[in-house]
Motif scaffolding. Structure first.
Motif, short mmCIF file in Angstrom:
data_model
loop_
_atom_site.label_atom_id
_atom_site.label_comp_id
_atom_site.label_asym_id
_atom_site.label_seq_id
_atom_site.Cartn_x
_atom_site.Cartn_y
_atom_site.Cartn_z
N VAL A 174 0.61 -0.79 -0.13
CA VAL A 174 -0.06 0.21 -0.20
C VAL A 174 0.85 0.67 -0.17
O VAL A 174 1.40 1.70 0.98
CB VAL A 174 -1.20 -0.11 1.48
N PRO A 175 0.84 1.90 -1.12
CA PRO A 175 1.72 2.95 -1.14
C PRO A 175 1.63 4.16 -0.02
O PRO A 175 0.70 4.24 0.19
CB PRO A 175 1.25 3.59 -2.47
N ALA A 176 2.28 4.81 0.71
CA ALA A 176 2.56 5.98 1.89
C ALA A 176 1.49 7.18 1.90
O ALA A 176 1.36 7.85 2.27
CB ALA A 176 3.36 6.01 2.15
N TRP A 177 1.26 7.38 0.15
CA TRP A 177 0.22 7.94 -0.14
C TRP A 177 -1.20 8.49 -0.23
O TRP A 177 -2.18 8.81 -0.04
CB TRP A 177 0.38 8.81 -1.87
N VAL A 178 -1.63 6.73 0.59
CA VAL A 178 -3.13 6.36 0.55
C VAL A 178 -2.95 7.07 1.70
O VAL A 178 -2.72 6.58 2.60
CB VAL A 178 -3.02 4.60 0.19
N PRO A 179 -4.37 7.62 1.58
CA PRO A 179 -4.70 8.06 2.98
C PRO A 179 -5.89 7.03 3.81
O PRO A 179 -6.07 7.65 4.50
CB PRO A 179 -5.88 9.52 2.46
N LEU A 180 -5.52 5.96 3.50
CA LEU A 180 -6.51 5.04 4.36
C LEU A 180 -5.30 4.27 4.93
O LEU A 180 -4.27 3.87 4.75
CB LEU A 180 -7.07 4.31 3.82
N ASP A 181 -6.25 3.12 6.29
CA ASP A 181 -5.20 2.86 6.91
C ASP A 181 -5.07 1.21 5.90
O ASP A 181 -5.93 0.72 5.55
CB ASP A 181 -6.10 2.08 7.79
N GLU A 182 -3.21 1.04 6.27
CA GLU A 182 -3.10 0.06 5.12
C GLU A 182 -3.21 -1.25 4.97
O GLU A 182 -3.87 -2.11 4.57
CB GLU A 182 -1.39 -0.24 5.90
N ASP A 183 -4.01 -1.91 6.39
CA ASP A 183 -4.59 -2.94 6.06
C ASP A 183 -6.36 -2.76 6.31
O ASP A 183 -6.08 -3.55 5.77
CB ASP A 183 -5.16 -3.22 8.69
N PHE A 184 -7.04 -1.80 6.61
CA PHE A 184 -8.64 -1.76 6.07
C PHE A 184 -8.66 -1.76 4.25
O PHE A 184 -9.22 -2.59 3.99
CB PHE A 184 -8.88 -0.33 6.31
N VAL A 185 -7.38 -1.38 3.62
CA VAL A 185 -6.79 -1.15 2.15
C VAL A 185 -6.86 -2.64 1.16
O VAL A 185 -7.36 -3.33 0.40
CB VAL A 185 -5.82 -0.09 1.26
N VAL A 186 -6.26 -3.31 2.29
CA VAL A 186 -5.69 -4.92 2.07
C VAL A 186 -7.09 -5.92 2.18
O VAL A 186 -7.38 -6.46 1.60
CB VAL A 186 -4.51 -5.70 3.03
N LEU A 187 -7.54 -6.07 3.51
CA LEU A 187 -8.70 -6.37 3.42
C LEU A 187 -9.88 -5.97 2.76
O LEU A 187 -10.74 -6.65 2.05
CB LEU A 187 -9.52 -5.84 4.94
N ALA A 188 -10.45 -4.79 2.30
CA ALA A 188 -10.95 -3.97 1.04
C ALA A 188 -10.89 -4.65 0.13
O ALA A 188 -11.70 -5.28 -0.47
CB ALA A 188 -11.78 -2.50 1.78
N SER A 189 -9.48 -4.72 -0.68
CA SER A 189 -9.12 -4.97 -1.66
C SER A 189 -8.91 -6.81 -1.65
O SER A 189 -10.00 -7.46 -2.96
CB SER A 189 -8.28 -4.71 -1.88
N GLY A 190 -9.15 -7.16 -0.79
CA GLY A 190 -9.34 -8.49 -0.59
C GLY A 190 -10.74 -9.18 -0.59
O GLY A 190 -11.04 -9.84 -1.53
N VAL A 191 -11.22 -8.63 -0.38
CA VAL A 191 -13.23 -8.83 -0.31
C VAL A 191 -13.02 -8.56 -1.60
O VAL A 191 -13.99 -9.36 -2.30
CB VAL A 191 -13.63 -7.87 0.87
N VAL A 192 -12.73 -7.62 -2.31
CA VAL A 192 -13.38 -6.85 -3.78
C VAL A 192 -12.58 -8.29 -4.95
O VAL A 192 -13.60 -8.58 -5.31
CB VAL A 192 -12.67 -5.59 -4.73
N GLU A 193 -11.84 -8.71 -4.08
CA GLU A 193 -10.91 -9.66 -5.44
C GLU A 193 -11.86 -10.74 -5.15
O GLU A 193 -12.37 -11.72 -6.16
CB GLU A 193 -9.57 -9.95 -5.48
N ILE A 194 -12.48 -11.58 -3.97
CA ILE A 194 -13.67 -12.43 -4.12
C ILE A 194 -14.32 -12.48 -4.36
O ILE A 194 -14.85 -13.36 -5.33
CB ILE A 194 -13.18 -12.59 -2.47
N VAL A 195 -15.24 -11.65 -4.53
CA VAL A 195 -16.09 -10.03 -5.11
C VAL A 195 -16.22 -10.63 -6.97
O VAL A 195 -16.99 -12.00 -7.14
CB VAL A 195 -17.43 -9.62 -4.42
N LEU A 196 -14.73 -10.42 -7.09
CA LEU A 196 -15.13 -9.99 -8.59
C LEU A 196 -14.82 -11.51 -8.85
O LEU A 196 -15.08 -11.70 -10.82
CB LEU A 196 -14.02 -9.54 -8.98
#
Length: 151
Positions: free
Chosen positions: A50-72
């Motif tokens: 997760v790039p440092a410039w992303v203004p969200l918690d790294e763990d949230f980004v990872v969990l959210a993208s994981g859910v999106v990947e499972i759904v896709l």
């Protein structure tokens, strides 16, 4: 719409249809696996991307993208044929959206997923356009987009 060639309105041979089906199934299974890995055993490796410039918690980004990947991935595997082109476009857009993470890993020299040299991290960047193309080709997304642009 009873055949895959109708889903994208492009006639194709049985061999091409089989290759497209295999590519779509491979991509769907790969996305489900990657999503599960986001939520479990590879969570820290994904957080490192997760790039440092992303203004969200790294763990949230990872969990959210994981859910999106499972759904896709599940959508690529089980969606009705008429929806596959849209699923392919959404998957391609997802691959575009996560590309900055791959670029960040390369630029910042972050070791993750066994990529521990700049050359390996740079080489990985060239696979993202391949994933985008597979998502669009295997689902009829290319044809669907072309039809929308012509209208």
């Amino acid at each position: 719409m009873s055949t895959p060639e109708v889903a994208d309105r492009t006639p194709s041979s049985p061999v091409v249809r089989a290759l497209r089906l295999l590519a779509r199934l491979w991509l769907g299974i790969s996305l489900v696996f990657a999503g599960i890995s986001h939520l479990s055993f590879a969570r820290q490796d994904f957080q490192a991307q997760v790039p440092a410039w992303v203004p969200l918690d790294e763990d949230f980004v990872v969990l959210a993208s994981g859910v999106v990947e499972i759904v896709l991935g599940a959508a690529l595997l089980f969606a009705p044929l008429r929806w596959l082109p849209i699923v392919g476009v959404v998957a391609a857009l997802f691959f575009v959206a996560v590309f900055p993470g791959n670029i960040g890993q390369w630029r910042e020299g972050v070791d993750a997923f066994g990529l521990d040299t700049d050359a390996e991290r740079l080489t990985r960047l060239f696979f993202q356009p391949v994933l985008i193309a597979i998502a669009l080709w295997s689902t009829g997304g290319w044809s669907w987009l072309r039809e929308r642009v012509r209208r």
